[in-house]
Design a protein around this motif. Sequence first.
Motif, PDB file in Angstrom:
ATOM      1  N   VAL A   1     -47.213  20.264  -8.348  1.00  0.00           N
ATOM      2  CA  VAL A   1     -46.820  19.264  -9.352  1.00  0.00           C
ATOM      3  C   VAL A   1     -45.405  18.750  -9.114  1.00  0.00           C
ATOM      4  N   PHE A   2     -44.654  19.402  -8.224  1.00  0.00           N
ATOM      5  CA  PHE A   2     -43.284  18.975  -7.925  1.00  0.00           C
ATOM      6  C   PHE A   2     -43.175  18.267  -6.579  1.00  0.00           C
TER       7      PHE A   2
ATOM      8  N   GLY B   1     -48.065  15.093  -3.874  1.00  0.00           N
ATOM      9  CA  GLY B   1     -49.077  15.992  -4.384  1.00  0.00           C
ATOM     10  C   GLY B   1     -49.839  16.842  -3.389  1.00  0.00           C
TER      11      GLY B   1
ATOM     12  N   LEU C   1     -41.354  11.924 -11.631  1.00  0.00           N
ATOM     13  CA  LEU C   1     -42.488  11.437 -10.852  1.00  0.00           C
ATOM     14  C   LEU C   1     -43.296  10.368 -11.582  1.00  0.00           C
TER      15      LEU C   1
ATOM     16  N   SER D   1     -37.545  16.637  -1.911  1.00  0.00           N
ATOM     17  CA  SER D   1     -38.856  17.255  -2.101  1.00  0.00           C
ATOM     18  C   SER D   1     -38.767  18.735  -1.788  1.00  0.00           C
TER      19      SER D   1
ATOM     20  N   TYR E   1     -37.857  17.200  -9.257  1.00  0.00           N
ATOM     21  CA  TYR E   1     -38.071  17.364 -10.694  1.00  0.00           C
ATOM     22  C   TYR E   1     -39.293  16.559 -11.126  1.00  0.00           C
ATOM     23  N   ALA E   2     -40.276  17.246 -11.705  1.00  0.00           N
ATOM     24  CA  ALA E   2     -41.546  16.602 -12.034  1.00  0.00           C
ATOM     25  C   ALA E   2     -41.398  15.509 -13.086  1.00  0.00           C
TER      26      ALA E   2
END
Length: 453
Positions: free
Chosen positions: A413-414, A418, A168, A161, A164-165
């Motif tokens: 967003v990554f 959230g 997810l 963390s 890569y979005a």
Amino acid sequence: MVLNEGSAAAKPPQDGSGVKRLSADYYTRFMSINAKERKPSPIRSLLPLEAIPGMISLLAGKPNGSMFPFTSFNFTARSPINPDKETHLTIEGKELEASLQYSATAGLDELVGWLHGLQEKMHGRKRGEGWRISVGSGSQDLIFKAVTALVNPGDPILVESPVYAGVLPMFHNLHCEQIEVETDANGIRSSSLRSILENWPAEKPKPRILYTVPYGCNPTGMTATFDRRKEVLQLAREHDFLILEDDPYYYLYYGKAPRSPSYFALELQEPEVGRVLRFDSLSKVVSAGLRIGFASGPEPILAAVDRHTATSNLQVSSLTQMIAYKLLDSWGYDGFAAHTVMVAEFYRVKRDVFERAMRTYLDGLAEWHTPEAGMFFWFKLNTGKSANGEEDSEVVIRTKALERGVLALPGTVFLPNGRKTAYVRASFSLLEEADVEEAMKRIRQAVLDSRRE
């Protein structure tokens, strides 16, 4: 130290070179219910038998190639040694026949063979060590299928963390408990990973996989150091989990120090191999539109991936695989290496242009570490405002920067769960210097607007 029950019980086999590997039975407990219940394709599972001499096959519903209208494909490509020189390549005859027809689920034989040689040259991994290759429609296709094969709904998983979005949604759709492992400019913080695992509730099953992007990470741009990689591998053995090594920016390394070995290479120094499932991509160095990625790892896992492919998209396009193979084969491994050096240098120059503009316009308004690979900057905005002690880039980027005509992604967003963050991800791969300058001016004004409110 927590003993690796799987490997201890399995008495790992070894090949003629003396490399010990985890047994096929070891992976049974890692397989998801989905993977265990998925049946082989009744047709595709038998296709290899067609190659037996004298076999008359009434098996597959393959169209007759004589009815295909194509007679040859011709294309040109720049030389990796002399970019001003072009190579002319043609696909015809038996190669054309193979390109226009259904092919093996795991990939076109010619391409798979070439990629095996590449992994031996780049990572020191040889056949006979319990691993093989499967080709996919880009590495994300293979990551999705691997996650489906290894993760059950609700499972805890370890994810670096920021992450890569693109992965997810996979984890969200499975309602996974995403355990965030902290990262910094040197990669995954092994101290964070160790703390998570050593303090894991005794009554709760531990995570079985760790997902990481170790070179030029999207979004942070970080590259994991040698020591961090060794520590993560040690923890994988101690706490019995698999590493999903997503490495699309491996060949986009432009740091001054020698490139650290991959997890896939480093596990050769472990007591046994088989805990790393590696994902490579041709998207960043050959063509994103070809949609060619490949996974290298334990045969039982890739067999599960192939069963998924056989019942979904059947295979990657035979034609794009042949195009990739013809190009790579014409270059050879030394030519491919020369090409990737040229690509990495291109992005190093892009990085330097972007960072100069950041220093000019965002000095005092943002903080960052200089990436040594990839195509992203991860920078922290100093907006002068905070909510519950944490600044948030969301409004600045999604509202004020957008209103001024610049697009970037707020860091939230990554983050797997959230939360708010002051960080922003910006890509420097496409813009010319004038547009970079203008973008930094606009972001500067957006931050100043936020500070004045």
